[in-house]
Structures are given as structure tokens and as C-alpha cells.
Design an enzyme around this catalytic site. Structure first.
Site, short mmCIF file in Angstrom:
data_model
loop_
_atom_site.label_atom_id
_atom_site.label_comp_id
_atom_site.label_asym_id
_atom_site.label_seq_id
_atom_site.Cartn_x
_atom_site.Cartn_y
_atom_site.Cartn_z
N TYR A 1 0.88 -1.18 0.00
CA TYR A 1 0.00 0.00 0.00
C TYR A 1 0.91 1.22 0.00
O TYR A 1 1.56 1.52 1.00
CB TYR A 1 -0.89 -0.06 1.24
CG TYR A 1 -1.94 1.02 1.40
CD1 TYR A 1 -2.15 2.01 0.46
CD2 TYR A 1 -2.76 1.03 2.52
CE1 TYR A 1 -3.12 2.99 0.62
CE2 TYR A 1 -3.75 1.99 2.71
CZ TYR A 1 -3.92 2.96 1.76
OH TYR A 1 -4.89 3.92 1.94
N LYS B 1 -1.79 -1.54 -3.79
CA LYS B 1 -2.71 -0.41 -3.90
C LYS B 1 -1.85 0.84 -3.90
O LYS B 1 -1.17 1.15 -2.91
CB LYS B 1 -3.70 -0.36 -2.73
CG LYS B 1 -4.61 0.87 -2.81
CD LYS B 1 -5.33 1.20 -1.54
CE LYS B 1 -6.12 2.49 -1.73
NZ LYS B 1 -6.72 3.00 -0.48
#
Length: 313
Positions: free
Chosen positions: A141, A169
Site C-alpha cells: 500500500y 494499492k
């Protein structure tokens, strides 16, 4: 508990859901059920809890574990559940990953530890340790605005070699870096490339990315699913008006007020006006003042959203 199969790569729209609260340390389970049913009815491809939109850093450890348990129970295997385990302490991240695995989540997601600024070499080693110990597959992330550390594309490429690291992400908003990442990983088709900023979702999916973890899908899940499907089909006639609507949401609902948390305040206020949850944020964040809540209501009306007359903010 039922567990959904995790596709490789994971594709589609995976909303980063808000954490419905009665107060700073009490989960609103009834609103959570209402929110999940609302999101799943829009055809989303997964749900992501305990991310930035979920106010992870403001929630007690007890509440985080409780949130995982209730979400997995309510989703009941209908879509994969991704659980955010970002923390400054590796042991806490592992404990939350263990709860996620026990409850039937499909994967975990971790941003960089956000207190000490790590070098890229230190960050790579951290993620390798986390992936070694996690009982579930790990999504990276990249969230430099909140962690002070940017996960560079060359570091991601190194981390893709770990068998338990399966995707990323990217919430940096750096379109050039994301396209570089897509190019560097073109020979690794099973590694999921998901974008956070919804303003970029149409573009990156057109260029081969796998989907978006978009906050607006809390409110309008079908819109974002339609956007993804139009981009995947390269149907520009259908895609362009959908993208314009996403930009209308972004430029209006997420910019009310002067707080750096205006995005989160806007999402929770809109959901409360829609009758889905209460307008309660975890301390130290506060909901929008009443005057600004009225502005959000006006924007929702401009978007032709039907609002219940008794919705409390």
C-alpha cells in the site's frame, strides 16, 4: 466462516469502506451491515477495511479486531475481504493478520510504518519480514502523503519476487510512477495493480491496470463498477460520461471545508445524509460543521441522489 476465493490478479472495484461508529471506540454494527449490503448490491468485486478511509490509525486495537470479525461474518464469503494491517509495530500487524485469517479474510494490506522515515532498503526488508510472517497474502500500500515514505517502482519490483506479496494499492496520485510500475511488471500478469485515487481509475484500467480501491464506491458502488467495466471494454462513449460523474463527486464532495481530512469528512457526511451510517468520526477527527453539511446535501441533490427526510447528520 465462509471465505471467498481470491483471484490472481484481483480485478475490479474494491471499496475502501468507512468504519461506521457510534462513538470513537464503538462500532456501529447495524450501520456496517447496511453499508455492506449497499456496496455489495452495486456489484463490487471485494471490500477493503481498515484503510485510510476506514480511519485505521485512529481506532483502538480492540475495535480493529472486532471490525474484522463483524465484516467477515456479514460478507459471508460473497466477495474477498481485504484487511488493512498498517501499524508502526510489526507484532501488531501480524496479530491483526492472524485475526483476519481466522475470520475468513482473503488478504491483508499494509502501508509503510509511518513514524520513522525508512530507506528503500529498510522498507523492502520490512515488507519481506511482514510477508514471511503473515498467514494471508499481502498487498503493498503506497500512501506517501500519510506515511512520509514513497514505495518506489524498483522496490515494488523486488518485492514481487516474494511468493506471499501479490499486489499493490497505489494511492500516491503519481500517474507517471504508476505507469512505470505497469511497464516494469508487464511480465508479471498475476500481480494486482490497483489504484487508490478514483480520478485515475479510468485511465489506468484503459492502460492495463486491474482496478480501483476507490472511496466514492462507499456511496455509489454501481457507478464505479460501471466505470471499471467501460474502461475494461475500452468503450469510450460509455466511459467518458461516467468519468465526468466521478470527477464531479471528487471535486465537490471531497473538498468541502478547510480540513486536510475533508475527503473523509465528506464521505461520512454524505453516507449519513443517505441514511446509511451516522456522521461520527474517530477522535481526533471531527465531522463537518453544520453549515458545511448543508453544502454536502446540496451537492448530493445536484447528483440526483434521493435523500431520506429523516437522515441524521
Amino acid at each position: 466462516m465462509k471465505k471467498a476465493v481470491l483471484p490472481k490478479p484481483l480485478r475490479g472495484i474494491i471499496p475502501p469502506i468507512i468504519t461506521p461508529l457510534l462513538d470513537s471506540n464503538t462500532l456501529d454494527v447495524k450501520s456496517l451491515e447496511k453499508l455492506l449490503e449497499h456496496i455489495l448490491s452495486g456489484g463490487v468485486h471485494g471490500v477493503f477495511i481498515l484503510g485510510t478511509t476506514g480511519e485505521l490509525s485512529s481506532l483502538s486495537y480492540r475495535l480493529r479486531h472486532e471490525f474484522v470479525e463483524h465484516t467477515c461474518e456479514l460478507v459471508a464469503g460473497r466477495v474477498p475481504v481485504l484487511v488493512g494491517i498498517t501499524d508502526t509495530a510489526l507484532a501488531e500487524s501480524i496479530q491483526l493478520a492472524q485475526t483476519a485469517e481466522k475470520c475468513g479474510a482473503a488478504a491483508v494490506v499494509a502501508a509503510a510504518p509511518y513514524y520513522f522515515s525508512l530507506s528503500q532498503a529498510e522498507l523492502i526488508r520490512y515488507y519481506q519480514q511482514l510477508a514471511d510472517q503473515s498467514p494471508l497474502p499481502l498487498f503493498l500500500y503506497n500512501m506517501p502523503s500519510h506515511t512520509k515514505i514513497s514505495l518506489e517502482p524498483k522496490s515494488v519490483k523486488i518485492l514481487t519476487q516474494h511468493p506471499n506479496i501479490i499486489g499493490i494499492k497505489d494511492s500516491s496520485g503519481n500517474g507517471v510512477n504508476f505507469q512505470l510500475l505497469q511497464y516494469q511488471l508487464k511480465d508479471n500478469p498475476d500481480f494486482s495493480l490497483l489504484v487508490g485515487p478514483e480520478e485515475l481509475t479510468a485511465e489506468v484500467v484503459l492502460l492495463g491496470a486491474h482496478g480501483g480501491i476507490n472511496g466514492g464506491a462507499n456511496m455509489f458502488p454501481k457507478l464505479y463498477v460501471d466505470l471499471y467495466e467501460a474502461a475494461l471494454a475500452r468503450d469510450l462513449d460509455r466511459l467518458l460520461p461516467l468519468h465526468q460523474r466521478v470527477m464531479q463527486i471528487s471535486t465537490n464532495l471531497y473538498t468541502v471545508g478547510s480540513s486536510q481530512a475533508s475527503y473523509l469528512q465528506g464521505v461520512k457526511c454524505a453516507l449519513s445524509l443517505m441514511g446509511i451510517c451516522q456522521n461520527v468520526l474517530a477522535e481526533p477527527l471531527q465531522p463537518l460543521p453544520e453549515k458545511e453539511q448543508t453544502i454536502v446535501r446540496q451537492y448530493l441533490q445536484e447528483l440526483n441522489v434521493m435523500l431520506p427526510t429523516n437522515a441524521a447528520v
